[in-house]
Each structure stands twice: as C-alpha cells, then as structure tokens.
Design an enzyme around this catalytic site. Structure first.
Site, PDB file in Angstrom:
ATOM      1  N   GLY A  96      64.439  46.604 -32.149  1.00 58.36           N
ATOM      2  CA  GLY A  96      64.390  47.357 -33.401  1.00 58.36           C
ATOM      3  C   GLY A  96      63.527  48.592 -33.237  1.00 58.36           C
ATOM      4  O   GLY A  96      62.605  48.609 -32.417  1.00 58.36           O
ATOM      5  N   GLN A 121      58.384  55.734 -35.798  1.00 57.39           N
ATOM      6  CA  GLN A 121      57.815  55.478 -34.467  1.00 57.39           C
ATOM      7  C   GLN A 121      58.105  56.620 -33.497  1.00 57.39           C
ATOM      8  O   GLN A 121      57.463  56.754 -32.465  1.00 57.39           O
ATOM      9  CB  GLN A 121      58.376  54.171 -33.882  1.00 57.39           C
ATOM     10  CG  GLN A 121      57.939  52.930 -34.632  1.00 57.39           C
ATOM     11  CD  GLN A 121      58.581  51.689 -34.036  1.00 57.39           C
ATOM     12  OE1 GLN A 121      59.662  51.298 -34.427  1.00 57.39           O
ATOM     13  NE2 GLN A 121      57.915  51.085 -33.064  1.00 57.39           N
ATOM     14  N   CYS A 143      55.920  44.959 -30.492  1.00 56.41           N
ATOM     15  CA  CYS A 143      56.344  46.237 -31.080  1.00 56.41           C
ATOM     16  C   CYS A 143      56.268  47.324 -30.019  1.00 56.41           C
ATOM     17  O   CYS A 143      55.323  47.353 -29.234  1.00 56.41           O
ATOM     18  CB  CYS A 143      55.418  46.577 -32.247  1.00 56.41           C
ATOM     19  SG  CYS A 143      55.783  48.152 -33.041  1.00 56.41           S
ATOM     20  N   LEU A 144      57.253  48.210 -30.005  1.00 55.29           N
ATOM     21  CA  LEU A 144      57.257  49.304 -29.028  1.00 55.29           C
ATOM     22  C   LEU A 144      56.082  50.253 -29.269  1.00 55.29           C
ATOM     23  O   LEU A 144      55.702  50.999 -28.380  1.00 55.29           O
ATOM     24  CB  LEU A 144      58.585  50.074 -29.089  1.00 55.29           C
ATOM     25  CG  LEU A 144      59.827  49.288 -28.659  1.00 55.29           C
ATOM     26  CD1 LEU A 144      61.083  50.132 -28.841  1.00 55.29           C
ATOM     27  CD2 LEU A 144      59.711  48.821 -27.210  1.00 55.29           C
ATOM     28  N   HIS A 147      59.876  43.527 -40.098  1.00 53.94           N
ATOM     29  CA  HIS A 147      58.985  44.286 -39.198  1.00 53.94           C
ATOM     30  C   HIS A 147      59.282  45.783 -39.275  1.00 53.94           C
ATOM     31  O   HIS A 147      58.374  46.608 -39.428  1.00 53.94           O
ATOM     32  CB  HIS A 147      59.183  43.748 -37.768  1.00 53.94           C
ATOM     33  CG  HIS A 147      58.415  44.456 -36.710  1.00 53.94           C
ATOM     34  ND1 HIS A 147      57.491  43.820 -35.904  1.00 53.94           N
ATOM     35  CD2 HIS A 147      58.437  45.746 -36.290  1.00 53.94           C
ATOM     36  CE1 HIS A 147      56.980  44.705 -35.049  1.00 53.94           C
ATOM     37  NE2 HIS A 147      57.544  45.882 -35.256  1.00 53.94           N
ATOM     38  N   GLU A 148      60.569  46.128 -39.209  1.00 56.84           N
ATOM     39  CA  GLU A 148      60.943  47.555 -39.197  1.00 56.84           C
ATOM     40  C   GLU A 148      60.734  48.214 -40.565  1.00 56.84           C
ATOM     41  O   GLU A 148      60.318  49.364 -40.644  1.00 56.84           O
ATOM     42  CB  GLU A 148      62.406  47.719 -38.753  1.00 56.84           C
ATOM     43  CG  GLU A 148      62.736  47.184 -37.361  1.00 56.84           C
ATOM     44  CD  GLU A 148      61.807  47.676 -36.270  1.00 56.84           C
ATOM     45  OE1 GLU A 148      61.293  48.814 -36.361  1.00 56.84           O
ATOM     46  OE2 GLU A 148      61.571  46.924 -35.312  1.00 56.84           O
ATOM     47  N   HIS A 160      57.276  49.284 -41.000  1.00 52.95           N
ATOM     48  CA  HIS A 160      57.005  50.572 -40.345  1.00 52.95           C
ATOM     49  C   HIS A 160      57.237  51.739 -41.305  1.00 52.95           C
ATOM     50  O   HIS A 160      56.489  52.714 -41.314  1.00 52.95           O
ATOM     51  CB  HIS A 160      57.935  50.771 -39.132  1.00 52.95           C
ATOM     52  CG  HIS A 160      57.427  50.169 -37.861  1.00 52.95           C
ATOM     53  ND1 HIS A 160      56.228  50.521 -37.291  1.00 52.95           N
ATOM     54  CD2 HIS A 160      57.984  49.270 -37.010  1.00 52.95           C
ATOM     55  CE1 HIS A 160      56.062  49.845 -36.143  1.00 52.95           C
ATOM     56  NE2 HIS A 160      57.113  49.067 -35.959  1.00 52.95           N
TER      57      HIS A 160
HETATM   58 CO    CO Z   1      57.506  47.806 -34.385  1.00 55.23          CO
END
Ligand code: CO
Length: 172
Positions: free
Chosen positions: A46, A51, A96-97, A138-139, A142
């Site tokens: 995701g 991000q 998470c990235l 989660h996304e 963000h």
């Molecule tokens: Co993330």
C-alpha cells in the site's frame, strides 16, 4: 509514469493534512500509476500519495504486490477514501515504506466499509476484511498525517520514535 521519492519518518511532510481530489483528469491517472509503480519497486502492499510528497487523498493498494507474474497482481486505486463503518478489532504486525527498520503489532478494526471514488470519479463502496481492511486503515491514516507507530502504547512509541529519529540522523 515516474518512480516517486518516498519520504520517511521523521520527515514533517508525513504529518501534513491532505486535500480531497476534485479533478479526475489524465494527470490523476498518471499519478496513480506512478504510485503503483513506486509501490511495486519498493515491495509494499500500500502507498498513500502523501508518502511521495503529494498532498492529495489518493491511495493505492495491491495485496498481490509480491507476485512476479504481473498478470496475477491486483492493483486498486482509492480516491478520497472514507471509512463509514467499523466492526470488531484485530491485532496484526504492520510495517510501512515510510518507517524503515521497524515493524510492530497494531490494533485495528477487523472489518470496515469504505466509500471512495475510482480514478474516473465514480463513487464506489467496498467491504474490506483481513489484510485489505488493515491495509486500508493504515493508508487512510496516512491521509490524515497519522503513522502506524502513533498507535503503539505511549512508552513503546516514544522509544521507537527516538530510535528511528536517531537512525535517520545517522543516515543524513
Ligand atoms: Co505506511
């Protein structure tokens, strides 16, 4: 299409608020594709636009991101996603990235109903469970400037954030 830069904790951009998408044009389609490509390249499931420094309410998800065979992938683009109902709770390990070198157990709703628009602006609704539910929560966090580590118990959260901030400084 382009590969986008992914900002990582503690970059302040990750704490910004994001704006709803109002124009469903070619640029939006290109941005979504670039986000998917960036996510695949980073082996994530995701990615939220914020991000990559784009302050818009766009997320991409593909739970089959790890498939070598491109035909088996299942890319999803969610524009202006909103959780309208939550059911139950579940705990699972998240990463998470934008949070490198840390994974942690986070409590989320087990099942959610999400309203969103597709890349052409069509209103859609999805009932999400298991990985899709967790990933979407989660996304969507963000998009509101929230990271999964913000859900850790306070003491652990402080410790983890301190360590990650140190790590990021060391890499500068
Ligand atoms: Co993330």
């Amino acid at each position: 299409m382009a590969i986008l830069e992914i900002y990582t904790f503690p970059d302040p951009i990750l704490r910004k608020q994001t704006k709803a998408v109002t124009v469903f044009d070619h640029e939006l389609a290109v941005t979504s594709q670039s986000m998917l490509e960036t996510m695949y390249l980073s082996s994530g499931i995701g990615l939220a636009a914020i991000q990559t420094g784009i302050l818009k309410r766009i997320i991409v998800v593909d739970l089959k991101s790890g498939e070598e065979d491109v035909n088996l992938r299942e890319p999803h683009v969610f524009i202006n996603p909103k959780i309208v109902k939550k059911f139950g709770t579940t705990v699972s390990e998240e990463g998470c990235l934008s949070v490198i070198e840390f994974r942690g157990e986070i409590e989320r709703a087990e099942k959610i109903i999400v309203e969103y628009q597709d890349v052409t602006g069509q209103p859609k609704k999805m009932e999400a469970e298991e990985m899709m539910s967790i990933c979407l929560q989660h996304e969507i966090d963000h998009l509101n400037g929230v990271l999964f580590i913000d859900h850790l118990p306070l003491l652990k959260q402080k410790m983890v954030k301190k360590r990650l901030t140190k790590l990021a400084k060391a890499e500068e």
